[in-house]
Motif scaffolding. Structure first.
Motif, PDB file in Angstrom:
ATOM      1  N   LEU A  67       0.839  -1.299  -0.024  1.00 42.72           N
ATOM      2  CA  LEU A  67      -0.024  -0.102   0.196  1.00 42.72           C
ATOM      3  C   LEU A  67       0.798   1.146  -0.098  1.00 42.72           C
ATOM      4  N   MET A  68       2.036   1.182   0.718  1.00 52.62           N
ATOM      5  CA  MET A  68       2.799   2.332   0.532  1.00 52.62           C
ATOM      6  C   MET A  68       3.422   2.612  -0.748  1.00 52.62           C
ATOM      7  N   SER A  69       3.872   1.656  -1.530  1.00 53.02           N
ATOM      8  CA  SER A  69       4.396   1.669  -2.734  1.00 53.02           C
ATOM      9  C   SER A  69       3.394   2.197  -3.707  1.00 53.02           C
ATOM     10  N   LEU A  70       2.061   2.285  -3.615  1.00 51.21           N
ATOM     11  CA  LEU A  70       1.090   2.385  -4.297  1.00 51.21           C
ATOM     12  C   LEU A  70       0.180   3.881  -4.018  1.00 51.21           C
ATOM     13  N   SER A  71       0.915   4.498  -2.890  1.00 49.03           N
ATOM     14  CA  SER A  71       0.530   5.672  -2.213  1.00 49.03           C
ATOM     15  C   SER A  71       0.777   6.812  -3.168  1.00 49.03           C
ATOM     16  N   GLY A  72      -0.081   7.962  -2.836  1.00 46.48           N
ATOM     17  CA  GLY A  72       0.291   8.888  -3.706  1.00 46.48           C
ATOM     18  C   GLY A  72       1.598   9.844  -3.123  1.00 46.48           C
ATOM     19  N   ARG A  73       1.946   9.694  -2.277  1.00 42.44           N
ATOM     20  CA  ARG A  73       3.105  10.218  -1.532  1.00 42.44           C
ATOM     21  C   ARG A  73       4.273   9.850  -1.995  1.00 42.44           C
ATOM     22  N   LEU A  74       5.310  10.565  -2.440  1.00 33.80           N
ATOM     23  CA  LEU A  74       6.595  10.215  -3.144  1.00 33.80           C
ATOM     24  C   LEU A  74       7.349   9.543  -2.091  1.00 33.80           C
ATOM     25  N   VAL A  75       7.674   9.968  -0.847  1.00 35.57           N
ATOM     26  CA  VAL A  75       8.335   9.342   0.134  1.00 35.57           C
ATOM     27  C   VAL A  75       7.843   8.110   0.582  1.00 35.57           C
ATOM     28  N   ARG A  77       6.557   5.899  -1.253  1.00 30.01           N
ATOM     29  CA  ARG A  77       6.742   5.257  -2.344  1.00 30.01           C
ATOM     30  C   ARG A  77       8.338   4.857  -2.309  1.00 30.01           C
ATOM     31  N   GLN A  78       8.959   5.761  -2.092  1.00 28.58           N
ATOM     32  CA  GLN A  78      10.494   5.387  -2.121  1.00 28.58           C
ATOM     33  C   GLN A  78      10.972   4.675  -0.993  1.00 28.58           C
ATOM     34  N   VAL A  79      10.257   4.870   0.137  1.00 29.16           N
ATOM     35  CA  VAL A  79      10.700   3.980   1.256  1.00 29.16           C
ATOM     36  C   VAL A  79      10.269   2.666   1.094  1.00 29.16           C
ATOM     37  N   ALA A  80       9.033   2.447   0.340  1.00 31.95           N
ATOM     38  CA  ALA A  80       8.572   0.866   0.182  1.00 31.95           C
ATOM     39  C   ALA A  80       9.665   0.179  -0.879  1.00 31.95           C
ATOM     40  N   ARG A  81      10.039   1.042  -2.067  1.00 34.43           N
ATOM     41  CA  ARG A  81      10.730   0.554  -2.914  1.00 34.43           C
ATOM     42  C   ARG A  81      12.152   0.342  -2.501  1.00 34.43           C
TER      43      ARG A  81
END
Length: 261
Positions: A67-75, A77-81
């Motif tokens: 869910l973090m990786s699909l979030s609208g927030r860049l931070v 998404r980057q943390v999840a990746r």
């Protein structure tokens, strides 16, 4: 028509069942192997406990990372990746050793610092069970792979249906609960089931920490009776019984999901 039915009939399963029955009969007929089986069955409880707890925690953590990786927030998404790429690049065995002998002592030090602030009794590193260190390591290792499974499943849902749900006034949670997840689960279940079966096998790695699972008991038993052939035959038979049984149950569940409208 008969030829098609014969082609689809699971003859491999019949062969596996016959071989398994013959193997268990041979084990029970031999007194030494029967004693080995009785000893190793004590480790099945630990193997099942480690697998179920670690997999449940990995699913919860993996869904959160997805869910973090699909979030609208860049931070986010980057943390999840960052998390998935780093963790997937570390072998499970190395992760077990790192968590057991680096992360766990570090957590105890951090906990003692907090306990010192309130004047509580400090913890000792040996109070941190090796069993739970192994569970934490498996949870971290598998959560990265499960996160990618969830991410792919969630992305497989038609965006048009999500937009339609928005138009109907459904909130984010209700869209996820009633629209996205029921459709995504059909895509998620097969690889998730494969990960579960893989964790049953990878749980044998906890034996390097001395956790008394099936593999560790097999090592101890073989070292005591020097009957390596018989002992490891029984070890392999126990794992095959668990993994093949799980695989068949998961196939049946997948077939039921596919048959639903």
């Amino acid at each position: 028509m008969t030829a098609d039915r014969d082609k689809d009939f699971p003859w491999w399963l019949v062969a596996v069942a016959l071989l398994g029955a013959a193997a268990f009969a041979a084990v029970l007929a031999d007194e030494a192997q029967a004693r080995v089986l009785a000893t190793l069955l004590k480790g099945v409880r630990i193997t099942v406990f480690v697998t179920l707890v670690a997999f449940l925690l990995a699913v919860l953590l993996g869904m959160g990372i997805a869910l973090m990786s699909l979030s609208g927030r860049l931070v986010l998404r980057q943390v999840a990746r960052f998390y998935t790429e780093i963790v997937r690049g570390i072998p499970i065995l190395v992760l077990l050793l790192y968590v057991a002998f680096v992360l766990a002592p570090g957590l105890v030090v951090a906990a003692n610092w907090l306990l010192g602030l309130v004047g509580a009794e400090p913890l000792r590193v040996r109070d941190f069970s090796l069993l739970w260190r192994a569970i934490i390591a498996l949870t971290i290792g598998y959560s990265a792979f499960i996160a990618e499974v969830f991410r792919a499943g969630l992305l497989s849902v038609d965006p048009g249906q999500i937009e339609a749900a928005k138009a109907l006034g459904l909130g984010r949670w209700h869209r996820f609960r009633f629209i996205v997840l029921p459709q995504a689960i059909r895509t998620i279940l097969p690889p998730l089931g494969n990960d579960f079966v893989a964790m049953v096998k990878d749980s044998s790695l906890v034996s390097v920490l001395g956790v008394l699972d099936v593999t560790q008991l097999g090592k101890v038993t073989a070292a005591g009776n020097f009957r390596y052939f018989e002992t490891y035959n029984v070890v392999a038979l126990i794992y095959l019984t668990m993994t093949i049984g799980l695989s068949l149950a998961l196939r049946r569940l997948e077939a039921r999901l596919r048959s639903r409208p």
